[in-house]
Design a protein around this motif. Structure first.
Motif, PDB file in Angstrom:
ATOM      1  N   HIS A 100       0.811  -1.091  -0.466  1.00 25.91           N
ATOM      2  CA  HIS A 100       0.123   0.185  -0.295  1.00 25.91           C
ATOM      3  C   HIS A 100      -0.034   0.700  -0.495  1.00 25.91           C
ATOM      4  O   HIS A 100       0.165   1.814  -0.119  1.00 25.91           O
ATOM      5  N   VAL A 101       1.924   1.035   0.329  1.00 24.94           N
ATOM      6  CA  VAL A 101       3.150   2.263   0.051  1.00 24.94           C
ATOM      7  C   VAL A 101       3.108   2.386  -1.459  1.00 24.94           C
ATOM      8  O   VAL A 101       4.173   1.880  -1.823  1.00 24.94           O
ATOM      9  N   PRO A 102       3.462   3.934  -2.053  1.00 28.86           N
ATOM     10  CA  PRO A 102       3.808   3.736  -3.160  1.00 28.86           C
ATOM     11  C   PRO A 102       4.958   4.305  -3.635  1.00 28.86           C
ATOM     12  O   PRO A 102       6.003   5.171  -3.633  1.00 28.86           O
ATOM     13  N   TRP A 103       6.239   2.835  -3.382  1.00 32.18           N
ATOM     14  CA  TRP A 103       8.172   3.063  -3.332  1.00 32.18           C
ATOM     15  C   TRP A 103       8.523   3.737  -4.300  1.00 32.18           C
ATOM     16  O   TRP A 103       9.433   4.687  -4.217  1.00 32.18           O
ATOM     17  N   ALA A 104       7.930   3.224  -5.412  1.00 33.10           N
ATOM     18  CA  ALA A 104       8.558   4.687  -6.277  1.00 33.10           C
ATOM     19  C   ALA A 104       8.351   5.972  -6.194  1.00 33.10           C
ATOM     20  O   ALA A 104       9.485   6.788  -5.667  1.00 33.10           O
ATOM     21  N   THR A 105       7.238   6.795  -5.660  1.00 35.87           N
ATOM     22  CA  THR A 105       7.369   7.765  -5.230  1.00 35.87           C
ATOM     23  C   THR A 105       7.764   8.391  -3.662  1.00 35.87           C
ATOM     24  O   THR A 105       8.809   8.987  -3.596  1.00 35.87           O
ATOM     25  N   VAL A 106       7.667   7.638  -2.903  1.00 31.80           N
ATOM     26  CA  VAL A 106       8.674   7.615  -1.390  1.00 31.80           C
ATOM     27  C   VAL A 106      10.041   7.323  -2.287  1.00 31.80           C
ATOM     28  O   VAL A 106      11.059   9.024  -1.242  1.00 31.80           O
ATOM     29  N   ASP A 107      10.442   6.626  -2.781  1.00 29.58           N
ATOM     30  CA  ASP A 107      11.838   6.310  -2.801  1.00 29.58           C
ATOM     31  C   ASP A 107      12.287   8.014  -3.693  1.00 29.58           C
ATOM     32  O   ASP A 107      13.368   8.193  -3.781  1.00 29.58           O
ATOM     33  N   LEU A 108      11.908   8.582  -4.471  1.00 25.82           N
ATOM     34  CA  LEU A 108      11.876   9.770  -5.436  1.00 25.82           C
ATOM     35  C   LEU A 108      12.121  10.900  -4.502  1.00 25.82           C
ATOM     36  O   LEU A 108      13.158  11.716  -4.344  1.00 25.82           O
ATOM     37  N   CYS A 109      11.437  11.092  -3.169  1.00 28.92           N
ATOM     38  CA  CYS A 109      11.097  11.731  -2.801  1.00 28.92           C
ATOM     39  C   CYS A 109      12.125  11.929  -1.523  1.00 28.92           C
ATOM     40  O   CYS A 109      13.137  13.112  -1.450  1.00 28.92           O
ATOM     41  N   PHE A 110      12.779  10.845  -0.984  1.00 29.60           N
ATOM     42  CA  PHE A 110      14.227  10.577  -0.170  1.00 29.60           C
ATOM     43  C   PHE A 110      14.842  11.087  -0.682  1.00 29.60           C
ATOM     44  O   PHE A 110      15.402  12.055  -0.188  1.00 29.60           O
ATOM     45  N   ASN A 111      15.803  10.438  -2.090  1.00 25.17           N
ATOM     46  CA  ASN A 111      17.122  10.845  -2.921  1.00 25.17           C
ATOM     47  C   ASN A 111      16.783  12.084  -3.503  1.00 25.17           C
ATOM     48  O   ASN A 111      17.697  12.521  -3.361  1.00 25.17           O
ATOM     49  N   GLY A 112      15.630  12.829  -3.859  1.00 26.92           N
ATOM     50  CA  GLY A 112      15.883  14.555  -4.012  1.00 26.92           C
ATOM     51  C   GLY A 112      15.740  14.784  -3.094  1.00 26.92           C
ATOM     52  O   GLY A 112      16.203  15.245  -3.118  1.00 26.92           O
ATOM     53  N   SER A 113      15.214  14.828  -1.916  1.00 22.41           N
ATOM     54  CA  SER A 113      15.703  15.436  -1.026  1.00 22.41           C
ATOM     55  C   SER A 113      17.072  15.440  -0.005  1.00 22.41           C
ATOM     56  O   SER A 113      17.715  16.424   0.174  1.00 22.41           O
ATOM     57  N   ALA A 114      17.439  14.323  -0.623  1.00 20.45           N
ATOM     58  CA  ALA A 114      18.878  13.921   0.461  1.00 20.45           C
ATOM     59  C   ALA A 114      19.536  14.601  -0.804  1.00 20.45           C
ATOM     60  O   ALA A 114      20.678  15.185  -0.181  1.00 20.45           O
ATOM     61  N   PHE A 115      19.604  14.610  -2.009  1.00 18.35           N
ATOM     62  CA  PHE A 115      19.849  15.320  -3.273  1.00 18.35           C
ATOM     63  C   PHE A 115      20.320  16.874  -2.832  1.00 18.35           C
ATOM     64  O   PHE A 115      21.508  17.259  -2.180  1.00 18.35           O
ATOM     65  N   VAL A 116      19.474  17.662  -2.425  1.00 19.45           N
ATOM     66  CA  VAL A 116      19.430  18.679  -2.523  1.00 19.45           C
ATOM     67  C   VAL A 116      20.098  19.496  -0.852  1.00 19.45           C
ATOM     68  O   VAL A 116      20.818  20.169  -0.732  1.00 19.45           O
ATOM     69  N   LEU A 117      19.956  18.563   0.202  1.00 17.31           N
ATOM     70  CA  LEU A 117      20.069  19.074   1.916  1.00 17.31           C
ATOM     71  C   LEU A 117      21.335  18.738   1.627  1.00 17.31           C
ATOM     72  O   LEU A 117      22.562  19.490   2.287  1.00 17.31           O
ATOM     73  N   TYR A 118      21.871  17.641   0.865  1.00 17.17           N
ATOM     74  CA  TYR A 118      23.232  17.192   1.621  1.00 17.17           C
ATOM     75  C   TYR A 118      24.472  18.089  -0.152  1.00 17.17           C
ATOM     76  O   TYR A 118      25.177  18.624   0.383  1.00 17.17           O
ATOM     77  N   LEU A 119      23.775  18.597  -0.948  1.00 15.52           N
ATOM     78  CA  LEU A 119      24.452  19.840  -1.132  1.00 15.52           C
ATOM     79  C   LEU A 119      24.053  20.522  -0.997  1.00 15.52           C
ATOM     80  O   LEU A 119      26.029  21.384  -0.531  1.00 15.52           O
ATOM     81  N   ILE A 120      23.331  21.159  -0.211  1.00 17.05           N
ATOM     82  CA  ILE A 120      23.812  22.341   0.933  1.00 17.05           C
ATOM     83  C   ILE A 120      24.625  22.111   1.783  1.00 17.05           C
ATOM     84  O   ILE A 120      25.267  22.721   1.940  1.00 17.05           O
TER      85      ILE A 120
END
Length: 172
Positions: A100-120
């Motif tokens: 019931h968890v949309p894993w593709a969306t969760v994975d995309l949001c997690f890695n996208g936020s990780a990229f932005v915050l790690y870059l900062i």
């Protein structure tokens, strides 16, 4: 007390079940041997190793005296723990049992936020390094090395975000 000749009131029968009757007691843990050979698996392992280097290099210094390094530590440790969590989920194939968890969306949001915050965090790390702040060469060298690895982790999360986006787009 009561008259035995009178009819008894309607009775209700109930049954109860224990929680263990509703769930299977035999659980098997699956292991996806091929996951670590995929681009996503390789990137996850690289993110874990490089992320651990970032926070270990900073943790060995007097980072707590400078707020910028505290921010970098917060991002590095939080995303390191979450990335280990995702690695466990994908290696054990737990995502197949939690459908019931949309894993593709969760994975995309997690890695996208990780990229932005790690870059900062990598930029903050780079801007916080000065020879005057480091009382010893050890601090300076550790902070410089952590900056290098923070930018590498950012690149890994960027690549992982790309693969997650492609997987998310193909499922939409």
């Amino acid at each position: 007390m009561g008259d035995p000749e009178q009819p008894r009131p309607n009775t209700v029968s109930t049954t109860s079940s224990t929680p263990s009757e509703n769930f299977s007691t035999t659980a098997s843990i699956a292991y996806d041997r091929g996951f670590l050979k995929t681009p996503q698996g390789i990137l996850l392992v690289a993110e874990i190793v490089l992320g651990m280097l970032v926070w270990a290099l900073i943790a060995g210094t007097e980072y707590f005296r400078f707020p910028g390094f505290g921010w970098v530590m917060f991002i590095a440790v939080c995303y390191w723990v979450l990335t280990v969590f995702f690695l466990i989920i994908y290696i054990t194939m737990a995502y197949t049992r939690i459908s019931h968890v949309p894993w593709a969306t969760v994975d995309l949001c997690f890695n996208g936020s990780a990229f932005v915050l790690y870059l900062i965090a990598a930029i903050v790390n780079a801007c916080s390094i000065t020879r005057e702040r480091s009382h010893w060469n050890h601090n300076y060298n550790s902070w410089a090395a952590s900056t290098f690895f923070a930018f590498l982790v950012s690149l890994c999360y960027a690549g992982h975000t790309y693969f997650c986006f492609m997987a998310w787009r193909s499922r939409t």
